[in-house]
Design a protein around this motif. Structure first.
Motif, PDB file in Angstrom:
ATOM      1  N   HIS A 174       0.814  -1.217   0.000  1.00  0.00           N
ATOM      2  CA  HIS A 174       0.000   0.000   0.000  1.00  0.00           C
ATOM      3  C   HIS A 174       0.851   1.272   0.000  1.00  0.00           C
ATOM      4  CE1 HIS A 174      -3.201  -2.862   0.717  1.00  0.00           C
ATOM      5  NE2 HIS A 174      -4.009  -1.930   0.239  1.00  0.00           N
ATOM      6  N   ALA A 175       2.008   1.197  -0.625  1.00  0.00           N
ATOM      7  CA  ALA A 175       2.852   2.373  -0.847  1.00  0.00           C
ATOM      8  C   ALA A 175       2.833   2.689  -2.340  1.00  0.00           C
ATOM      9  CB  ALA A 175       4.280   2.098  -0.393  1.00  0.00           C
ATOM     10  N   THR A 176       3.227   3.908  -2.664  1.00  0.00           N
ATOM     11  CA  THR A 176       3.399   4.295  -4.061  1.00  0.00           C
ATOM     12  C   THR A 176       4.886   4.529  -4.275  1.00  0.00           C
ATOM     13  OG1 THR A 176       1.221   5.333  -4.061  1.00  0.00           O
ATOM     14  CG2 THR A 176       2.683   5.898  -5.877  1.00  0.00           C
ATOM     15  N   VAL A 177       5.429   3.920  -5.329  1.00  0.00           N
ATOM     16  CA  VAL A 177       6.867   3.931  -5.577  1.00  0.00           C
ATOM     17  C   VAL A 177       7.177   4.822  -6.774  1.00  0.00           C
ATOM     18  CG1 VAL A 177       8.903   2.498  -5.999  1.00  0.00           C
ATOM     19  CG2 VAL A 177       6.950   1.541  -4.761  1.00  0.00           C
ATOM     20  N   PHE A 178       8.138   5.714  -6.579  1.00  0.00           N
ATOM     21  CA  PHE A 178       8.595   6.601  -7.649  1.00  0.00           C
ATOM     22  C   PHE A 178      10.110   6.560  -7.726  1.00  0.00           C
ATOM     23  CE2 PHE A 178       4.718   8.807  -6.076  1.00  0.00           C
ATOM     24  CZ  PHE A 178       3.978   8.817  -7.243  1.00  0.00           C
ATOM     25  N   ASN A 179      10.642   6.766  -8.919  1.00  0.00           N
ATOM     26  CA  ASN A 179      12.081   6.952  -9.114  1.00  0.00           C
ATOM     27  C   ASN A 179      12.422   8.337  -8.574  1.00  0.00           C
ATOM     28  OD1 ASN A 179      14.624   7.643 -10.155  1.00  0.00           O
ATOM     29  ND2 ASN A 179      14.314   6.416 -11.990  1.00  0.00           N
ATOM     30  N   LYS A 180      13.326   8.398  -7.608  1.00  0.00           N
ATOM     31  CA  LYS A 180      13.650   9.682  -6.973  1.00  0.00           C
ATOM     32  C   LYS A 180      14.423  10.624  -7.885  1.00  0.00           C
ATOM     33  CE  LYS A 180      17.910   8.426  -4.573  1.00  0.00           C
ATOM     34  NZ  LYS A 180      18.527   8.261  -3.263  1.00  0.00           N
ATOM     35  N   ASN A 181      14.883  10.127  -9.020  1.00  0.00           N
ATOM     36  CA  ASN A 181      15.663  10.953  -9.951  1.00  0.00           C
ATOM     37  C   ASN A 181      14.809  11.504 -11.080  1.00  0.00           C
ATOM     38  OD1 ASN A 181      18.173  10.449  -8.557  1.00  0.00           O
ATOM     39  ND2 ASN A 181      18.055   8.390  -9.382  1.00  0.00           N
ATOM     40  N   THR A 182      13.511  11.656 -10.844  1.00  0.00           N
ATOM     41  CA  THR A 182      12.594  12.173 -11.854  1.00  0.00           C
ATOM     42  C   THR A 182      11.741  13.287 -11.240  1.00  0.00           C
ATOM     43  OG1 THR A 182      10.722  10.732 -11.315  1.00  0.00           O
ATOM     44  CG2 THR A 182      12.413   9.842 -12.830  1.00  0.00           C
ATOM     45  N   PRO A 183      11.018  14.015 -12.066  1.00  0.00           N
ATOM     46  CA  PRO A 183      10.105  15.028 -11.524  1.00  0.00           C
ATOM     47  C   PRO A 183       8.971  14.464 -10.678  1.00  0.00           C
ATOM     48  CG  PRO A 183      10.581  15.488 -13.822  1.00  0.00           C
ATOM     49  CD  PRO A 183      11.163  14.143 -13.511  1.00  0.00           C
ATOM     50  N   HIS A 184       8.827  13.153 -10.636  1.00  0.00           N
ATOM     51  CA  HIS A 184       7.807  12.558  -9.774  1.00  0.00           C
ATOM     52  C   HIS A 184       8.057  12.865  -8.302  1.00  0.00           C
ATOM     53  CE1 HIS A 184       6.373   9.392 -12.878  1.00  0.00           C
ATOM     54  NE2 HIS A 184       5.465  10.340 -12.755  1.00  0.00           N
ATOM     55  N   LYS A 210       6.248  14.186  -2.877  1.00  0.00           N
ATOM     56  CA  LYS A 210       6.229  15.079  -1.715  1.00  0.00           C
ATOM     57  C   LYS A 210       4.802  15.475  -1.379  1.00  0.00           C
ATOM     58  CE  LYS A 210       8.080  19.367   0.206  1.00  0.00           C
ATOM     59  NZ  LYS A 210       7.046  19.331   1.201  1.00  0.00           N
ATOM     60  N   GLU A 211       4.018  15.812  -2.390  1.00  0.00           N
ATOM     61  CA  GLU A 211       2.621  16.185  -2.170  1.00  0.00           C
ATOM     62  C   GLU A 211       1.850  15.028  -1.521  1.00  0.00           C
ATOM     63  OE1 GLU A 211      -0.976  18.308  -2.214  1.00  0.00           O
ATOM     64  OE2 GLU A 211       1.054  19.070  -2.585  1.00  0.00           O
ATOM     65  N   LEU A 212       2.008  13.821  -2.046  1.00  0.00           N
ATOM     66  CA  LEU A 212       1.324  12.662  -1.477  1.00  0.00           C
ATOM     67  C   LEU A 212       1.779  12.403  -0.043  1.00  0.00           C
ATOM     68  CD1 LEU A 212       1.374  10.226  -4.523  1.00  0.00           C
ATOM     69  CD2 LEU A 212      -0.652  11.261  -3.492  1.00  0.00           C
ATOM     70  N   SER A 213       3.081  12.468   0.174  1.00  0.00           N
ATOM     71  CA  SER A 213       3.634  12.235   1.499  1.00  0.00           C
ATOM     72  C   SER A 213       3.120  13.278   2.497  1.00  0.00           C
ATOM     73  CB  SER A 213       5.160  12.264   1.431  1.00  0.00           C
ATOM     74  OG  SER A 213       5.718  11.924   2.665  1.00  0.00           O
TER      75      SER A 213
END
Length: 149
Positions: A75-85, A90-93
């Protein structure tokens, strides 16, 4: 005594998005993942050992995989930290969502590589990680084999 492989299967729900991808998976979406973890070793031959006859107690393997993978990714959302995601992350967190920022594109292929490293570090010295299968959908999965790496 002979080498024996044992497998335990885990399930977890995870969201992700593939930055720069040219298809639908560039959008945030989720999967009901199934992770099959296969280890190989020699069954314990000491009659006085409470785990006599086992390669590894399924409960011990479960503890490792739950702590390293399931409890972290479920139940987490995973993003590549080296992208504009990272802005979306940050908004989701900030809104209380569970977000993971990783050093890779969060495809099944890259996730299974990450999982292999985490699990290998926790296994007892006499047990080897043999393979992982990360099933993303009913018809799609990525596999990692020790013999290939």
């Amino acid at each position: 005594m002979r080498q024996i492989r044992i497998t335990k299967i885990f399930s977890f729900e995870t969201g992700h998005a593939l930055y720069g991808y040219d298809g639908k998976c560039r959008n945030v979406h989720g999967h009901s993942y199934k992770l099959s973890v296969t280890v190989i070793g020699t069954p314990i031959s000491d009659n006085d050992n409470v785990k006599f006859g086992m390669v590894i107690d399924f409960g011990d393997l479960k503890k490792i995989v739950k702590e390293e993978i399931v409890d972290v990714f479920d139940h987490a959302t995973v993003f590549n930290k080296n992208t504009p995601h990272v802005e979306l992350a940050k908004e989701l967190s900030d809104r209380g969502h569970s977000v993971l920022l990783v050093d890779y594109q969060p495809t099944s292929e890259m996730m299974v590589i990450d999982f292999s490293e985490k699990i290998k570090k926790r296994l007892p010295k006499n047990i080897m990680l043999h393979s992982l299968r990360l099933q993303e959908t009913d018809s799609s999965y990525a596999e990692w084999f020790a013999g290939d790496n």
